[in-house]
Scaffold this motif. Structure first.
Motif, mmCIF file in Angstrom:
data_model
loop_
_atom_site.group_PDB
_atom_site.id
_atom_site.type_symbol
_atom_site.label_atom_id
_atom_site.label_comp_id
_atom_site.label_asym_id
_atom_site.label_seq_id
_atom_site.Cartn_x
_atom_site.Cartn_y
_atom_site.Cartn_z
ATOM 1 N N PHE A 78 52.604 -21.242 6.495
ATOM 2 C CA PHE A 78 52.657 -21.656 7.901
ATOM 3 C C PHE A 78 53.719 -20.859 8.657
ATOM 4 O O PHE A 78 53.482 -20.359 9.768
ATOM 5 N N LEU A 79 54.898 -20.737 8.047
ATOM 6 C CA LEU A 79 55.992 -20.005 8.690
ATOM 7 C C LEU A 79 55.620 -18.543 8.890
ATOM 8 O O LEU A 79 55.779 -17.994 9.996
ATOM 9 N N ARG A 80 55.127 -17.906 7.824
ATOM 10 C CA ARG A 80 54.765 -16.488 7.936
ATOM 11 C C ARG A 80 53.641 -16.275 8.936
ATOM 12 O O ARG A 80 53.666 -15.327 9.722
ATOM 13 N N SER A 81 52.651 -17.151 8.910
ATOM 14 C CA SER A 81 51.528 -17.024 9.830
ATOM 15 C C SER A 81 51.989 -17.114 11.283
ATOM 16 O O SER A 81 51.604 -16.294 12.127
ATOM 17 N N THR A 82 52.824 -18.098 11.563
ATOM 18 C CA THR A 82 53.337 -18.281 12.927
ATOM 19 C C THR A 82 54.116 -17.057 13.394
ATOM 20 O O THR A 82 53.926 -16.559 14.521
ATOM 21 N N LEU A 83 54.998 -16.555 12.519
ATOM 22 C CA LEU A 83 55.813 -15.395 12.884
ATOM 23 C C LEU A 83 54.981 -14.110 12.985
ATOM 24 O O LEU A 83 55.125 -13.344 13.946
ATOM 25 N N GLU A 84 54.112 -13.889 12.013
ATOM 26 C CA GLU A 84 53.403 -12.611 11.966
ATOM 27 C C GLU A 84 52.376 -12.465 13.096
ATOM 28 O O GLU A 84 52.118 -11.364 13.565
ATOM 29 N N LYS A 85 51.794 -13.570 13.534
ATOM 30 C CA LYS A 85 50.892 -13.481 14.686
ATOM 31 C C LYS A 85 51.628 -12.898 15.892
ATOM 32 O O LYS A 85 51.128 -11.991 16.560
ATOM 33 N N GLU A 86 52.821 -13.426 16.154
ATOM 34 C CA GLU A 86 53.585 -12.955 17.315
ATOM 35 C C GLU A 86 54.127 -11.543 17.093
ATOM 36 O O GLU A 86 54.147 -10.717 18.014
ATOM 37 N N ILE A 87 54.568 -11.267 15.882
ATOM 38 C CA ILE A 87 55.101 -9.934 15.576
ATOM 39 C C ILE A 87 54.026 -8.865 15.728
ATOM 40 O O ILE A 87 54.248 -7.814 16.352
ATOM 41 N N ILE A 88 52.837 -9.119 15.192
ATOM 42 C CA ILE A 88 51.768 -8.115 15.245
ATOM 43 C C ILE A 88 51.253 -7.962 16.677
ATOM 44 O O ILE A 88 50.924 -6.853 17.110
ATOM 45 N N LYS A 89 51.215 -9.051 17.428
ATOM 46 C CA LYS A 89 50.826 -8.943 18.842
ATOM 47 C C LYS A 89 51.821 -8.074 19.612
ATOM 48 O O LYS A 89 51.426 -7.264 20.459
ATOM 49 N N SER A 90 53.102 -8.250 19.321
ATOM 50 C CA SER A 90 54.105 -7.439 20.016
ATOM 51 C C SER A 90 53.956 -5.969 19.642
ATOM 52 O O SER A 90 54.125 -5.082 20.500
ATOM 53 N N LEU A 91 53.609 -5.691 18.395
ATOM 54 C CA LEU A 91 53.403 -4.307 17.966
ATOM 55 C C LEU A 91 52.115 -3.736 18.549
ATOM 56 O O LEU A 91 52.024 -2.528 18.804
ATOM 57 N N ALA A 92 51.111 -4.590 18.772
ATOM 58 C CA ALA A 92 49.864 -4.121 19.385
ATOM 59 C C ALA A 92 50.100 -3.623 20.808
ATOM 60 O O ALA A 92 49.360 -2.775 21.314
ATOM 61 N N ALA A 93 51.158 -4.134 21.422
ATOM 62 C CA ALA A 93 51.480 -3.693 22.789
ATOM 63 C C ALA A 93 52.239 -2.374 22.795
ATOM 64 O O ALA A 93 52.175 -1.614 23.770
#
Length: 217
Positions: A78-93
């Motif tokens: 849960f923790l990794r999923s929550t963090l990685e969604k936001e991290i990967i979205k920021s990198l997609a930008a």
């Protein structure tokens, strides 16, 4: 004579790699002879391993390698999923070219691991490298290091799933899709991909059917 830190490091590695299996009893006598250390400093090591959830200490049974706690695994997912969604979205930008090159290089090493005898061990190293690179590229390496401090159940859970070669290939393909999303600036696909990538295994019966003795009841 080994130091306490050396003994700690060696026992942790043996537990994480399942050389010491969940439920295995750690005899103080055997460990004292193996590491040429007296009981008092050895008990300090065992107490610390217990505090970090590598072992459980029972009054009559003794020191036992901890069973894999799936509730703890789910919390880390849960923790990794929550963090990685936001991290990967920021990198997609704004994924820099050096990031693309670094992640592509890691994917190449993951793919090369498929043909090795201990494919899962080599692949696991590069799986960690891929996810750590995402945190680092996003300036969140502190969070990655924090997660690693409470990772004993999750690491063993992942290692057991990676015994299946088809699982390694599936993970590699999902990593490739995530990188494509970042390169092509497609943040709308990321939530679904990360959710599947990290949550799929916790919903299967693979561990209960094949490694029931390793799981905490």
């Amino acid at each position: 004579m080994a130091t306490k830190s050396e003994i700690m490091r060696e026992l942790k590695q043996e537990i994480l790699t399942l050389a010491l299996k969940p439920g295995a009893i750690l005899s103080e006598t055997a460990l004292s002879e193996r590491f040429h250390i007296s009981r008092t400093p050895l008990r300090d090591v065992l107490k610390q391993l217990s505090l970090e959830n590598y072992i459980d200490i029972y009054p009559k049974k003794g020191n036992v390698v901890s069973h894999i706690d799936l509730d703890s695994v789910e919390q880390i997912i849960f923790l990794r999923s929550t963090l990685e969604k936001e991290i990967i979205k920021s990198l997609a930008a704004a994924l820099p070219l050096r990031g693309v090159l670094e992640l592509n290089g890691i994917l190449a090493k993951q793919e090369a691991a498929f043909g090795l005898e201990d494919a899962h061990e080599e692949f696991l190293v590069w799986d960690d490298a891929f996810h750590k690179a995402l945190f680092t590229l996003a300036g969140r390496e502190f969070l990655w290091n924090l997660i690693q401090q409470t990772n004993v159940h999750y690491m063993r859970y992942r290692r057991l799933h990676m015994l299946k070669k088809e699982k390694l290939i599936a993970i590699w393909k999902e990593h490739r899709l995530l990188l494509d999303c970042m390169r092509n600036r497609q943040p709308e696909r990321i939530d679904e991909l990360v959710e599947h990538h990290l949550h799929e295994d916790i919903n299967t019966k693979y561990l209960q059917e094949n490694f029931a003795d390793y799981i905490k009841r």
